[in-house]
Design a protein around this motif. Structure first.
Motif, short mmCIF file in Angstrom:
data_model
loop_
_atom_site.label_atom_id
_atom_site.label_comp_id
_atom_site.label_asym_id
_atom_site.label_seq_id
_atom_site.Cartn_x
_atom_site.Cartn_y
_atom_site.Cartn_z
N ALA A 1 -2.02 -6.06 13.57
CA ALA A 1 -0.93 -6.73 13.93
C ALA A 1 0.28 -5.84 13.18
N HIS A 2 1.34 -5.80 14.12
CA HIS A 2 2.51 -5.30 14.01
C HIS A 2 2.30 -4.00 13.18
N LEU A 3 1.90 -2.94 13.33
CA LEU A 3 1.59 -1.73 12.84
C LEU A 3 3.19 -0.97 12.35
N ASP A 4 4.08 -1.29 13.27
CA ASP A 4 5.59 -0.90 12.88
C ASP A 4 6.01 -1.34 11.54
N ARG A 5 5.65 -2.32 10.99
CA ARG A 5 6.42 -2.92 9.77
C ARG A 5 5.67 -2.23 8.57
N TYR A 6 4.49 -1.37 8.73
CA TYR A 6 3.89 -0.87 7.77
C TYR A 6 4.35 0.28 7.19
N ILE A 7 4.87 1.20 8.22
CA ILE A 7 5.01 2.50 8.12
C ILE A 7 5.95 2.93 6.99
N ARG A 8 6.87 1.97 6.64
CA ARG A 8 7.74 2.43 5.57
C ARG A 8 7.08 1.96 4.25
N PHE A 9 5.82 1.29 4.22
CA PHE A 9 5.21 0.80 2.88
C PHE A 9 4.13 1.69 2.54
N GLN A 10 3.46 2.19 3.57
CA GLN A 10 2.03 2.80 3.28
C GLN A 10 2.19 4.29 3.47
N SER A 11 1.34 5.01 2.98
CA SER A 11 1.30 6.68 2.90
C SER A 11 1.29 7.07 4.32
N LYS A 12 1.57 8.43 4.84
CA LYS A 12 1.34 8.86 6.23
C LYS A 12 0.04 9.08 6.59
N ALA A 13 -1.00 9.40 5.24
CA ALA A 13 -2.54 9.54 5.41
C ALA A 13 -3.27 8.39 5.76
N ARG A 14 -2.67 7.17 5.25
CA ARG A 14 -3.18 5.89 5.55
C ARG A 14 -2.88 5.41 6.90
N ILE A 15 -1.60 5.74 7.36
CA ILE A 15 -1.35 5.34 8.91
C ILE A 15 -2.19 6.15 9.69
N GLU A 16 -2.21 7.37 9.40
CA GLU A 16 -3.07 8.24 10.32
C GLU A 16 -4.42 7.77 10.26
N GLN A 17 -5.06 7.51 9.04
CA GLN A 17 -6.44 7.08 9.12
C GLN A 17 -6.79 5.74 10.11
N LEU A 18 -5.62 4.87 10.05
CA LEU A 18 -5.63 3.82 10.76
C LEU A 18 -5.71 4.23 12.05
N LEU A 19 -4.78 4.95 12.57
CA LEU A 19 -4.65 5.33 13.93
C LEU A 19 -5.82 6.10 14.59
N GLU A 20 -6.64 6.86 13.60
CA GLU A 20 -7.93 7.34 14.09
C GLU A 20 -9.16 6.63 14.13
N THR A 21 -9.10 5.53 13.58
CA THR A 21 -10.11 4.18 13.73
C THR A 21 -10.31 4.18 15.21
N GLY A 22 -9.27 4.12 16.02
CA GLY A 22 -9.18 3.69 17.48
C GLY A 22 -9.08 2.18 17.66
N PHE A 23 -9.01 1.38 16.56
CA PHE A 23 -8.59 0.08 16.93
C PHE A 23 -7.44 -0.05 17.32
N PRO A 24 -7.36 -1.27 18.65
CA PRO A 24 -6.21 -1.43 19.02
C PRO A 24 -5.20 -1.81 18.14
N ILE A 25 -3.72 -1.67 18.27
CA ILE A 25 -2.74 -1.99 17.48
C ILE A 25 -1.63 -2.71 18.24
N GLN A 26 -0.69 -3.28 17.48
CA GLN A 26 0.31 -4.20 18.11
C GLN A 26 1.52 -3.36 17.62
N VAL A 27 2.81 -3.42 18.46
CA VAL A 27 4.05 -3.04 17.99
C VAL A 27 5.14 -4.31 18.38
N SER A 28 5.91 -4.71 17.43
CA SER A 28 6.64 -5.64 17.51
C SER A 28 7.86 -5.37 18.41
N THR A 29 8.55 -6.14 19.27
CA THR A 29 9.79 -5.92 20.16
C THR A 29 10.82 -5.56 19.11
N ALA A 30 10.87 -6.16 17.91
CA ALA A 30 11.91 -5.71 16.85
C ALA A 30 11.90 -4.31 16.70
#
Length: 218
Positions: free
Chosen positions: A125-154
């Motif tokens: 859910a709404h991955l865009d909200r976590y970019i400020r709080f999580q490390s770049k490495a963790r965000i990239e790790q999540l993206l590399e899983t290939g799991f579908p992600i959501q981005v909020s219109t906000a």
């Protein structure tokens, strides 16, 4: 049920607004927090709300509705017996809300277990909200899983973070969602977000707006 529509009138107004915006399918995703409520109690409460909504929608034009839940991550959730009942109805897709606290390896093990042992695909859910709080490495790790992600219109409606949101949509096929809760502070606004995408992406915007169809074809 939670911080969404406060009453049936607001819920109907939101669906009417989405219908007028050309939205053909709406997922109903009340929050589920395992530390606050047992799954069976949540499902019973959700069903009561669902029945009330259906009663008030009779003879009204509205988008197709999919019953689901936004499930807050907790350790051990891959072992929940009732996990399938929290998926988007008719699918093996589960909307998971990661924690705002720092992500750890256990969270990723649980996500992989949900898919590997349960045959359920986590959607983030709404991955865009976590970019400020999580490390770049963790965000990239999540993206590399290939799991579908959501981005909020906000994320598209404000200049700060807009380019990151567009990158998630174009490069990682993130699904754009309104995450609407009411008609004032968080109203349905997929039409406005679509306009932003069209200005930025031109003809490629239509493809980006169709990503959600991959998960909800009947």
């Amino acid at each position: 049920m939670d911080d969404g529509a406060p009453d049936i009138e607001t819920a109907l107004a939101m669906l009417d607004a989405e219908e007028k915006q050309g939205v053909n399918t709406v997922a109903l995703t009340p929050h589920f927090y395992r530390n606050r409520e047992h799954i069976s109690d949540f499902l019973a409460r959700r069903n009561r709300s669902w029945d009330k909504l259906k009663e008030n929608l009779e003879n009204k034009k509205h988008p197709q509705l999919i019953l689901a839940a936004e499930v807050a991550y907790v350790p051990g959730m891959a072992d929940w017996a009732e996990l399938e009942q929290l998926c988007y109805a008719g699918t093996k897709l589960l909307l998971v809300e990661p924690p705002m606290t720092l992500w750890n390896d256990e969270m990723f093990r649980q996500l992989y277990a949900i898919e590997g042992r349960r045959g359920i695909t986590p959607m983030i859910a709404h991955l865009d909200r976590y970019i400020r709080f999580q490390s770049k490495a963790r965000i990239e790790q999540l993206l590399e899983t290939g799991f579908p992600i959501q981005v909020s219109t906000a994320a598209l409606m404000q200049l700060c973070g807009r380019n990151r949101a567009i990158r998630l949509i174009t490069e990682y096929r993130a699904v754009l969602v309104s995450d609407c809760h009411n008609m004032d502070t968080r109203p349905p606004n997929l039409d406005e977000a679509a306009c932003v995408l069209k200005k930025k992406l031109g003809g490629n915007a239509e493809d980006a707006l169709q990503y959600a169809d991959e998960f909800f074809r009947w």
